[in-house]
Write an enzyme that holds these catalytic residues in place. Structure first.
Site, PDB file in Angstrom:
ATOM      1  N   GLY A  46       4.522  -4.054  -2.764  1.00 10.64           N
ATOM      2  CA  GLY A  46       4.377  -4.066  -1.313  1.00 10.64           C
ATOM      3  C   GLY A  46       3.084  -3.384  -0.924  1.00 10.64           C
ATOM      4  O   GLY A  46       2.526  -2.612  -1.707  1.00 10.64           O
ATOM      5  N   GLN A  51      -2.504   1.309   4.480  1.00 12.86           N
ATOM      6  CA  GLN A  51      -3.017   1.801   3.198  1.00 12.86           C
ATOM      7  C   GLN A  51      -4.450   1.353   2.917  1.00 12.86           C
ATOM      8  O   GLN A  51      -5.119   1.932   2.073  1.00 12.86           O
ATOM      9  CB  GLN A  51      -2.106   1.329   2.052  1.00 12.86           C
ATOM     10  CG  GLN A  51      -0.743   1.995   2.086  1.00 12.86           C
ATOM     11  CD  GLN A  51       0.163   1.458   1.013  1.00 12.86           C
ATOM     12  OE1 GLN A  51       0.830   0.447   1.214  1.00 12.86           O
ATOM     13  NE2 GLN A  51       0.177   2.092  -0.148  1.00 12.86           N
ATOM     14  N   CYS A  91       4.133   4.838  -5.080  1.00  8.67           N
ATOM     15  CA  CYS A  91       3.302   4.375  -3.979  1.00  8.67           C
ATOM     16  C   CYS A  91       1.868   4.236  -4.467  1.00  8.67           C
ATOM     17  O   CYS A  91       1.356   5.131  -5.147  1.00  8.67           O
ATOM     18  CB  CYS A  91       3.362   5.379  -2.825  1.00  8.67           C
ATOM     19  SG  CYS A  91       2.383   4.871  -1.392  1.00  8.67           S
ATOM     20  N   LEU A  92       1.243   3.137  -4.099  1.00  6.31           N
ATOM     21  CA  LEU A  92      -0.149   2.917  -4.508  1.00  6.31           C
ATOM     22  C   LEU A  92      -1.074   3.969  -3.902  1.00  6.31           C
ATOM     23  O   LEU A  92      -2.167   4.197  -4.429  1.00  6.31           O
ATOM     24  CB  LEU A  92      -0.591   1.507  -4.096  1.00  6.31           C
ATOM     25  CG  LEU A  92       0.181   0.377  -4.804  1.00  6.31           C
ATOM     26  CD1 LEU A  92      -0.194  -0.961  -4.189  1.00  6.31           C
ATOM     27  CD2 LEU A  92      -0.082   0.386  -6.304  1.00  6.31           C
ATOM     28  N   HIS A 133      10.064   1.586   2.853  1.00  7.61           N
ATOM     29  CA  HIS A 133       8.889   2.357   2.384  1.00  7.61           C
ATOM     30  C   HIS A 133       7.630   1.921   3.146  1.00  7.61           C
ATOM     31  O   HIS A 133       6.853   2.769   3.625  1.00  7.61           O
ATOM     32  CB  HIS A 133       8.751   2.131   0.872  1.00  7.61           C
ATOM     33  CG  HIS A 133       7.519   2.683   0.232  1.00  7.61           C
ATOM     34  ND1 HIS A 133       7.551   3.704  -0.690  1.00  7.61           N
ATOM     35  CD2 HIS A 133       6.206   2.345   0.355  1.00  7.61           C
ATOM     36  CE1 HIS A 133       6.310   3.984  -1.085  1.00  7.61           C
ATOM     37  NE2 HIS A 133       5.478   3.164  -0.476  1.00  7.61           N
ATOM     38  N   GLU A 134       7.456   0.610   3.302  1.00  9.45           N
ATOM     39  CA  GLU A 134       6.251   0.106   3.994  1.00  9.45           C
ATOM     40  C   GLU A 134       6.284   0.459   5.482  1.00  9.45           C
ATOM     41  O   GLU A 134       5.243   0.770   6.068  1.00  9.45           O
ATOM     42  CB  GLU A 134       6.119  -1.410   3.830  1.00  9.45           C
ATOM     43  CG  GLU A 134       6.102  -1.941   2.413  1.00  9.45           C
ATOM     44  CD  GLU A 134       5.156  -1.238   1.480  1.00  9.45           C
ATOM     45  OE1 GLU A 134       4.191  -0.605   1.958  1.00  9.45           O
ATOM     46  OE2 GLU A 134       5.380  -1.293   0.262  1.00  9.45           O
ATOM     47  N   HIS A 137       4.934   3.774   6.110  1.00 11.30           N
ATOM     48  CA  HIS A 137       3.463   3.811   6.152  1.00 11.30           C
ATOM     49  C   HIS A 137       2.949   3.537   7.564  1.00 11.30           C
ATOM     50  O   HIS A 137       1.980   4.151   8.013  1.00 11.30           O
ATOM     51  CB  HIS A 137       2.851   2.778   5.204  1.00 11.30           C
ATOM     52  CG  HIS A 137       2.793   3.192   3.772  1.00 11.30           C
ATOM     53  ND1 HIS A 137       2.088   4.289   3.341  1.00 11.30           N
ATOM     54  CD2 HIS A 137       3.333   2.629   2.659  1.00 11.30           C
ATOM     55  CE1 HIS A 137       2.198   4.393   2.020  1.00 11.30           C
ATOM     56  NE2 HIS A 137       2.955   3.392   1.574  1.00 11.30           N
TER      57      HIS A 137
HETATM   58  O1  GNR Z   1       4.485  -0.937  -5.794  1.00 12.75           O
HETATM   59  C1  GNR Z   1       5.316  -0.229  -5.210  1.00 12.75           C
HETATM   60  N1  GNR Z   1       6.522  -0.002  -5.797  1.00 12.75           N
HETATM   61  C2  GNR Z   1       7.604   0.570  -5.146  1.00 12.75           C
HETATM   62  C3  GNR Z   1       8.695   0.950  -5.908  1.00 12.75           C
HETATM   63  C4  GNR Z   1       9.804   1.501  -5.325  1.00 12.75           C
HETATM   64  C5  GNR Z   1       9.831   1.672  -3.959  1.00 12.75           C
HETATM   65  C6  GNR Z   1       8.750   1.321  -3.177  1.00 12.75           C
HETATM   66  C7  GNR Z   1       7.639   0.762  -3.768  1.00 12.75           C
HETATM   67  S1  GNR Z   1       6.293   0.271  -2.780  1.00 12.75           S
HETATM   68  C8  GNR Z   1       4.977   0.406  -3.911  1.00 12.75           C
HETATM   69  C9  GNR Z   1       3.689  -0.151  -3.308  1.00 12.75           C
HETATM   70  C10 GNR Z   1       3.308   0.695  -2.120  1.00 12.75           C
HETATM   71  O2  GNR Z   1       2.805   1.783  -2.183  1.00 12.75           O
HETATM   72  N2  GNR Z   1       3.582   0.215  -0.948  1.00 12.75           N
HETATM   73  O3  GNR Z   1       3.330   0.940   0.144  1.00 12.75           O
HETATM   74 NI    NI Z   2       3.391   2.998  -0.452  1.00 12.34          NI
END
Ligand code: GNR
Ligand code: NI
Length: 181
Positions: A46, A51, A91-92, A133-134, A137
């Site tokens: 995601g 980001q 998270c990236l 999660h997104e 952000h």
């Molecule tokens: O790549 C991602 N893996 C992930 C794994 C578990 C819960 C959420 C994520 S999102 C993350 C990519 C990212 O940072 N998205 O904002």
């Molecule tokens: Ni993230």
């Protein structure tokens, strides 16, 4: 198509609250394509526009193994939540750090697609966790905010040290990436 540069914690720009998308034009569609390219290259499941320093309410997700289930969420809203799912998240923008975060297991979501069409659907499992999660952000919130102050400070120090070391030896860093404006 372009790969965009992903901001990393503790960059204060990640704390920006994103504003709604109001114009559904070719530029938006091109940004969606760049978000997918950046997410797949990372690799991640995601990516929120926040980001890549674009503070619009826009998210791309693909939780499939084969990169064949691209999903776009513009101006997403969670209408209802059910159940609990605690999984390891990464998270990236917080590279190589993984920890447990409490999320809802199922969510009902209303969002728009890249053309502006409104979609309402039920999501569950990893797709639901990833969207939560997104959406954090878009509010300037990161998964490390759910951890203890001690853990978050340790993570901040580790990433700042890594960044300093990378800056001292700028060799293979960020080859081919471009900056979003
Ligand atoms: O790549 C991602 N893996 C992930 C794994 C578990 C819960 C959420 C994520 S999102 C993350 C990519 C990212 O940072 N998205 O904002
Ligand atoms: Ni993230």
């Amino acid at each position: 198509m372009a790969r965009l540069t992903i901001l990393e914690y503790p960059d204060p720009r990640l704390r920006t609250r994103a504003t709604p998308v109001t114009v559904f034009d070719a530029a938006l569609s091109a940004l969606v394509d760049d978000l997918f390219e950046t997410m797949y290259a990372a690799p991640g499941i995601g990516l929120a526009a926040s980001q890549v320093n674009v503070h619009k309410r826009l998210i791309v997700i693909d939780v499939s193994e084969n990169h064949d289930a691209p999903r776009v969420f513009v101006n997403p809203e969670i209408l209802s939540k059910e159940g609990a799912a605690v999984g390891e998240e990464g998270c990236l923008s917080v590279p190589n750090i993984f920890d447990k975060v409490p999320r809802a297991q199922r969510i009902r979501v209303r969002s728009q697609d890249r053309t502006g069409a409104v979609v309402e659907e039920d999501l569950e499992g990893l797709l639901a966790v990833c969207l939560q999660h997104e959406m954090d952000h878009l509010e300037g919130k990161l998964f490390v905010d759910y951890l203890s102050d001690l853990k978050r400070e340790r993570i901040r120090k580790k990433l700042e040290k890594e960044r300093r070391e990378r800056a001292a030896r700028p060799a293979a860093a960020a080859a081919g990436a471009t900056t979003a404006l």
